[in-house]
Design an enzyme around this catalytic site. Structure first.
Site, PDB file in Angstrom:
ATOM      1  CE  LYS A 193      -3.911  -2.323   2.288  1.00 18.99           C
ATOM      2  NZ  LYS A 193      -4.696  -2.416   3.568  1.00 18.99           N
TER       3      LYS A 193
ATOM      4  CE1 TYR B 297      -9.244  -3.409   0.607  1.00 22.79           C
ATOM      5  CE2 TYR B 297      -8.467  -1.417  -0.466  1.00 22.79           C
ATOM      6  CZ  TYR B 297      -8.221  -2.545   0.303  1.00 22.79           C
ATOM      7  OH  TYR B 297      -6.950  -2.806   0.762  1.00 22.79           O
TER       8      TYR B 297
ATOM      9  CG  PHE C 282     -13.203   1.364   7.471  1.00 21.23           C
ATOM     10  CD1 PHE C 282     -12.680   0.788   6.318  1.00 21.23           C
ATOM     11  CD2 PHE C 282     -13.922   0.547   8.339  1.00 21.23           C
ATOM     12  CE1 PHE C 282     -12.873  -0.553   6.018  1.00 21.23           C
ATOM     13  CE2 PHE C 282     -14.118  -0.810   8.049  1.00 21.23           C
ATOM     14  CZ  PHE C 282     -13.587  -1.358   6.888  1.00 21.23           C
TER      15      PHE C 282
ATOM     16  NE  ARG D 255      -6.371 -12.709   4.796  1.00 21.67           N
ATOM     17  CZ  ARG D 255      -7.142 -11.615   4.858  1.00 21.67           C
ATOM     18  NH1 ARG D 255      -7.065 -10.685   3.902  1.00 21.67           N
ATOM     19  NH2 ARG D 255      -7.965 -11.422   5.854  1.00 21.67           N
TER      20      ARG D 255
ATOM     21  CB  THR E 174      -7.233  -6.414   9.707  1.00 19.32           C
ATOM     22  OG1 THR E 174      -7.650  -7.529   8.914  1.00 19.32           O
ATOM     23  CG2 THR E 174      -7.606  -5.121   9.007  1.00 19.32           C
TER      24      THR E 174
ATOM     25  NE  ARG F 148      -2.144  -5.944   7.037  1.00 19.59           N
ATOM     26  CZ  ARG F 148      -3.304  -6.437   6.631  1.00 19.59           C
ATOM     27  NH1 ARG F 148      -3.938  -7.353   7.350  1.00 19.59           N
ATOM     28  NH2 ARG F 148      -3.842  -6.025   5.499  1.00 19.59           N
TER      29      ARG F 148
ATOM     30  CG  ASN G 248      -3.438  -2.630   7.038  1.00 24.09           C
ATOM     31  OD1 ASN G 248      -3.340  -2.107   5.920  1.00 24.09           O
ATOM     32  ND2 ASN G 248      -4.471  -3.352   7.392  1.00 24.09           N
TER      33      ASN G 248
ATOM     34  CG  HIS H 133      -4.913  -6.317  -0.522  1.00 22.79           C
ATOM     35  ND1 HIS H 133      -6.139  -6.403   0.099  1.00 22.79           N
ATOM     36  CD2 HIS H 133      -4.979  -7.169  -1.589  1.00 22.79           C
ATOM     37  CE1 HIS H 133      -6.906  -7.261  -0.576  1.00 22.79           C
ATOM     38  NE2 HIS H 133      -6.227  -7.728  -1.605  1.00 22.79           N
TER      39      HIS H 133
ATOM     40  CD  GLU I 202      -8.492  -9.093  -4.037  1.00 22.89           C
ATOM     41  OE1 GLU I 202      -7.305  -9.367  -3.719  1.00 22.89           O
ATOM     42  OE2 GLU I 202      -9.410  -9.002  -3.191  1.00 22.89           O
TER      43      GLU I 202
HETATM   44  N1  UDP Z   1      -9.619  -0.919   7.357  1.00 18.09           N
HETATM   45  C1  UDP Z   1      -9.686   0.259   8.103  1.00 18.09           C
HETATM   46  N2  UDP Z   1     -10.427   0.269   9.245  1.00 18.09           N
HETATM   47  C2  UDP Z   1     -11.103  -0.837   9.677  1.00 18.09           C
HETATM   48  C3  UDP Z   1     -11.030  -2.015   8.925  1.00 18.09           C
HETATM   49  C4  UDP Z   1     -10.278  -2.028   7.764  1.00 18.09           C
HETATM   50  O1  UDP Z   1      -9.088   1.252   7.728  1.00 18.09           O
HETATM   51  O2  UDP Z   1     -11.759  -0.770  10.733  1.00 18.09           O
HETATM   52  C5  UDP Z   1      -8.813  -0.941   6.134  1.00 18.09           C
HETATM   53  C6  UDP Z   1      -7.461  -1.608   6.329  1.00 18.09           C
HETATM   54  O3  UDP Z   1      -6.504  -0.913   5.520  1.00 18.09           O
HETATM   55  C7  UDP Z   1      -7.699  -3.005   5.817  1.00 18.09           C
HETATM   56  C8  UDP Z   1      -8.650  -2.717   4.642  1.00 18.09           C
HETATM   57  O4  UDP Z   1      -9.490  -1.676   5.132  1.00 18.09           O
HETATM   58  O5  UDP Z   1      -6.511  -3.650   5.424  1.00 18.09           O
HETATM   59  C9  UDP Z   1      -9.488  -3.873   4.193  1.00 18.09           C
HETATM   60  O6  UDP Z   1     -10.178  -4.411   5.305  1.00 18.09           O
HETATM   61  P1  UDP Z   1     -10.271  -5.992   5.508  1.00 18.09           P
HETATM   62  O7  UDP Z   1     -11.239  -6.258   6.609  1.00 18.09           O
HETATM   63  O8  UDP Z   1     -10.512  -6.662   4.196  1.00 18.09           O
HETATM   64  O9  UDP Z   1      -8.801  -6.342   6.070  1.00 18.09           O
HETATM   65  P2  UDP Z   1      -7.577  -7.135   5.394  1.00 18.09           P
HETATM   66  O10 UDP Z   1      -8.161  -8.207   4.500  1.00 18.09           O
HETATM   67  O11 UDP Z   1      -6.746  -6.126   4.630  1.00 18.09           O
HETATM   68  O12 UDP Z   1      -6.805  -7.710   6.563  1.00 18.09           O
HETATM   69 MG    MG Z   2      -9.597  -8.039   2.993  1.00 17.77          MG
END
Ligand code: UDP
Ligand code: MG
Length: 160
Positions: A20, A60, A68, A96, A102, A113, A123, A126, A137
Protein backbone atom coordinates in the site's frame (compact mmCIF):
# COMPACT_ATOMS: atom_id res chain seq x y z
CA UNK A 1 -3.57 -44.84 -6.61
CA UNK A 2 -0.12 -43.50 -7.35
CA UNK A 3 1.25 -41.36 -4.49
CA UNK A 4 3.45 -39.31 -6.82
CA UNK A 5 0.30 -37.97 -8.45
CA UNK A 6 -0.96 -36.46 -5.19
CA UNK A 7 1.31 -33.43 -5.35
CA UNK A 8 0.35 -32.67 -8.94
CA UNK A 9 -3.33 -32.84 -7.96
CA UNK A 10 -2.83 -30.22 -5.26
CA UNK A 11 -4.50 -27.00 -6.30
CA UNK A 12 -2.14 -24.22 -7.38
CA UNK A 13 -3.70 -20.94 -6.26
CA UNK A 14 -3.01 -17.31 -7.04
CA UNK A 15 -3.12 -14.36 -4.70
CA UNK A 16 -3.02 -10.61 -5.21
CA UNK A 17 -0.56 -8.90 -2.88
CA UNK A 18 -0.16 -5.14 -2.82
CA UNK A 19 2.26 -2.89 -0.99
CA UNK A 20 0.00 0.00 0.00
CA UNK A 21 1.10 3.66 -0.37
CA UNK A 22 2.50 3.81 3.20
CA UNK A 23 4.70 0.78 2.48
CA UNK A 24 6.07 2.44 -0.65
CA UNK A 25 6.59 5.82 1.08
CA UNK A 26 8.34 4.14 4.03
CA UNK A 27 10.77 2.25 1.80
CA UNK A 28 9.40 -1.20 2.70
CA UNK A 29 8.87 -2.53 -0.84
CA UNK A 30 11.99 -4.73 -0.91
CA UNK A 31 11.39 -6.04 2.61
CA UNK A 32 7.79 -7.01 1.82
CA UNK A 33 8.58 -8.65 -1.53
CA UNK A 34 11.40 -10.58 0.19
CA UNK A 35 9.05 -12.21 2.67
CA UNK A 36 7.06 -13.87 -0.14
CA UNK A 37 10.13 -14.57 -2.27
CA UNK A 38 12.01 -16.28 0.58
CA UNK A 39 8.99 -18.37 1.52
CA UNK A 40 9.18 -19.98 -1.92
CA UNK A 41 6.15 -18.71 -3.80
CA UNK A 42 6.35 -17.80 -7.48
CA UNK A 43 6.08 -14.19 -8.57
CA UNK A 44 4.01 -13.92 -11.76
CA UNK A 45 3.28 -10.18 -11.85
CA UNK A 46 4.88 -7.00 -10.46
CA UNK A 47 4.43 -3.27 -11.09
CA UNK A 48 4.55 0.16 -9.45
CA UNK A 49 1.20 1.79 -10.10
CA UNK A 50 -0.80 4.90 -9.24
CA UNK A 51 -4.26 3.50 -8.52
CA UNK A 52 -7.24 5.50 -9.83
CA UNK A 53 -10.27 6.13 -7.60
CA UNK A 54 -12.66 3.80 -9.50
CA UNK A 55 -10.26 0.85 -9.32
CA UNK A 56 -9.76 1.32 -5.56
CA UNK A 57 -13.54 1.37 -5.10
CA UNK A 58 -14.01 -1.75 -7.23
CA UNK A 59 -11.24 -3.59 -5.37
CA UNK A 60 -12.82 -2.83 -1.99
CA UNK A 61 -16.47 -2.98 -3.18
CA UNK A 62 -17.45 -5.44 -0.39
CA UNK A 63 -16.56 -2.74 2.19
CA UNK A 64 -18.55 0.02 0.48
CA UNK A 65 -21.05 0.47 3.36
CA UNK A 66 -18.38 0.74 6.08
CA UNK A 67 -17.70 4.00 7.89
CA UNK A 68 -13.98 3.77 7.09
CA UNK A 69 -14.56 3.24 3.33
CA UNK A 70 -13.98 6.86 2.17
CA UNK A 71 -10.73 7.13 4.15
CA UNK A 72 -9.63 3.70 2.91
CA UNK A 73 -10.07 4.77 -0.72
CA UNK A 74 -8.28 8.08 -0.03
CA UNK A 75 -5.39 6.10 1.50
CA UNK A 76 -5.10 3.62 -1.38
CA UNK A 77 -4.98 6.37 -4.05
CA UNK A 78 -2.70 8.67 -1.99
CA UNK A 79 0.49 7.49 -3.75
CA UNK A 80 1.90 4.64 -5.81
CA UNK A 81 1.29 1.05 -4.78
CA UNK A 82 3.24 -2.08 -5.75
CA UNK A 83 0.97 -4.69 -7.33
CA UNK A 84 2.01 -8.33 -7.22
CA UNK A 85 0.60 -11.66 -8.32
CA UNK A 86 1.96 -14.74 -6.51
CA UNK A 87 1.29 -18.37 -7.28
CA UNK A 88 1.64 -21.62 -5.36
CA UNK A 89 -0.06 -24.44 -3.51
CA UNK A 90 -1.82 -22.88 -0.52
CA UNK A 91 -0.53 -19.40 -1.38
CA UNK A 92 -3.69 -17.51 -0.40
CA UNK A 93 -3.89 -18.73 3.20
CA UNK A 94 -0.09 -18.75 3.62
CA UNK A 95 0.16 -15.14 2.41
CA UNK A 96 -2.53 -14.07 4.90
CA UNK A 97 -0.43 -15.71 7.65
CA UNK A 98 2.73 -13.94 6.49
CA UNK A 99 0.80 -10.64 6.42
CA UNK A 100 -0.80 -11.00 9.87
CA UNK A 101 -3.97 -9.58 11.42
CA UNK A 102 -5.70 -6.52 9.93
CA UNK A 103 -4.91 -4.50 13.07
CA UNK A 104 -1.09 -4.40 13.22
CA UNK A 105 -1.15 -4.12 17.03
CA UNK A 106 -2.86 -7.51 17.10
CA UNK A 107 -0.66 -9.02 14.38
CA UNK A 108 1.92 -11.51 15.66
CA UNK A 109 5.59 -10.52 15.67
CA UNK A 110 7.19 -12.16 12.65
CA UNK A 111 4.32 -11.17 10.38
CA UNK A 112 4.65 -8.19 8.02
CA UNK A 113 2.06 -6.08 9.82
CA UNK A 114 3.25 -7.31 13.23
CA UNK A 115 6.81 -6.25 12.45
CA UNK A 116 6.29 -3.14 10.33
CA UNK A 117 3.06 -1.32 11.21
CA UNK A 118 1.01 0.06 14.11
CA UNK A 119 -2.41 1.11 12.75
CA UNK A 120 -5.22 -0.59 10.80
CA UNK A 121 -5.52 2.43 8.51
CA UNK A 122 -1.79 2.20 7.70
CA UNK A 123 -1.21 -1.53 7.59
CA UNK A 124 1.26 -1.50 4.66
CA UNK A 125 0.05 -4.50 2.66
CA UNK A 126 -3.00 -6.18 1.12
CA UNK A 127 -3.54 -9.89 0.50
CA UNK A 128 -6.54 -11.64 -1.10
CA UNK A 129 -8.79 -13.48 1.35
CA UNK A 130 -9.80 -16.46 -0.84
CA UNK A 131 -8.64 -18.20 -4.04
CA UNK A 132 -11.71 -16.76 -5.82
CA UNK A 133 -10.81 -13.23 -4.76
CA UNK A 134 -7.18 -13.92 -5.68
CA UNK A 135 -8.25 -14.55 -9.28
CA UNK A 136 -10.72 -11.66 -9.27
CA UNK A 137 -8.18 -9.16 -7.93
CA UNK A 138 -5.35 -10.24 -10.26
CA UNK A 139 -7.72 -9.81 -13.22
CA UNK A 140 -8.70 -6.39 -11.86
CA UNK A 141 -5.17 -5.01 -11.29
CA UNK A 142 -3.24 -6.60 -14.18
CA UNK A 143 -3.79 -6.40 -17.92
CA UNK A 144 -3.23 -9.34 -20.23
CA UNK A 145 0.46 -9.48 -21.09
CA UNK A 146 1.54 -8.09 -17.70
CA UNK A 147 1.72 -11.56 -16.12
CA UNK A 148 4.54 -14.04 -16.75
CA UNK A 149 4.36 -17.79 -16.71
CA UNK A 150 7.78 -19.24 -15.95
CA UNK A 151 9.48 -22.06 -14.09
CA UNK A 152 11.80 -20.89 -11.30
CA UNK A 153 15.15 -22.71 -11.24
CA UNK A 154 14.56 -23.51 -7.56
CA UNK A 155 11.27 -25.36 -8.18
CA UNK A 156 12.62 -28.90 -7.57
CA UNK A 157 14.27 -27.67 -4.33
CA UNK A 158 10.97 -26.37 -2.95
CA UNK A 159 8.63 -29.28 -3.67
CA UNK A 160 9.56 -32.96 -3.82
N1 UDP B 1 -9.62 -0.92 7.36
C1 UDP B 1 -9.69 0.26 8.10
N2 UDP B 1 -10.43 0.27 9.24
C2 UDP B 1 -11.10 -0.84 9.68
C3 UDP B 1 -11.03 -2.01 8.92
C4 UDP B 1 -10.28 -2.03 7.76
O1 UDP B 1 -9.09 1.25 7.73
O2 UDP B 1 -11.76 -0.77 10.73
C5 UDP B 1 -8.81 -0.94 6.13
C6 UDP B 1 -7.46 -1.61 6.33
O3 UDP B 1 -6.50 -0.91 5.52
C7 UDP B 1 -7.70 -3.00 5.82
C8 UDP B 1 -8.65 -2.72 4.64
O4 UDP B 1 -9.49 -1.68 5.13
O5 UDP B 1 -6.51 -3.65 5.42
C9 UDP B 1 -9.49 -3.87 4.19
O6 UDP B 1 -10.18 -4.41 5.30
P1 UDP B 1 -10.27 -5.99 5.51
O7 UDP B 1 -11.24 -6.26 6.61
O8 UDP B 1 -10.51 -6.66 4.20
O9 UDP B 1 -8.80 -6.34 6.07
P2 UDP B 1 -7.58 -7.14 5.39
O10 UDP B 1 -8.16 -8.21 4.50
O11 UDP B 1 -6.75 -6.13 4.63
O12 UDP B 1 -6.80 -7.71 6.56
MG1 MG C 1 -9.60 -8.04 2.99
Amino acid sequence: FLPHLVASLEQVDETYIMVKPDGVQRGLVGEIISRFEKKGFKLTGLKLFQCPQDLAEEHYKDLKGKSFFPKLIEYIVSGPVVCMAWEGVGVVAAARKLIGATNPLQAEPGTIRGDLAVQTGRNVVHGSDSPENGKREIALWFKEGELCQWTPAQAPWLRE
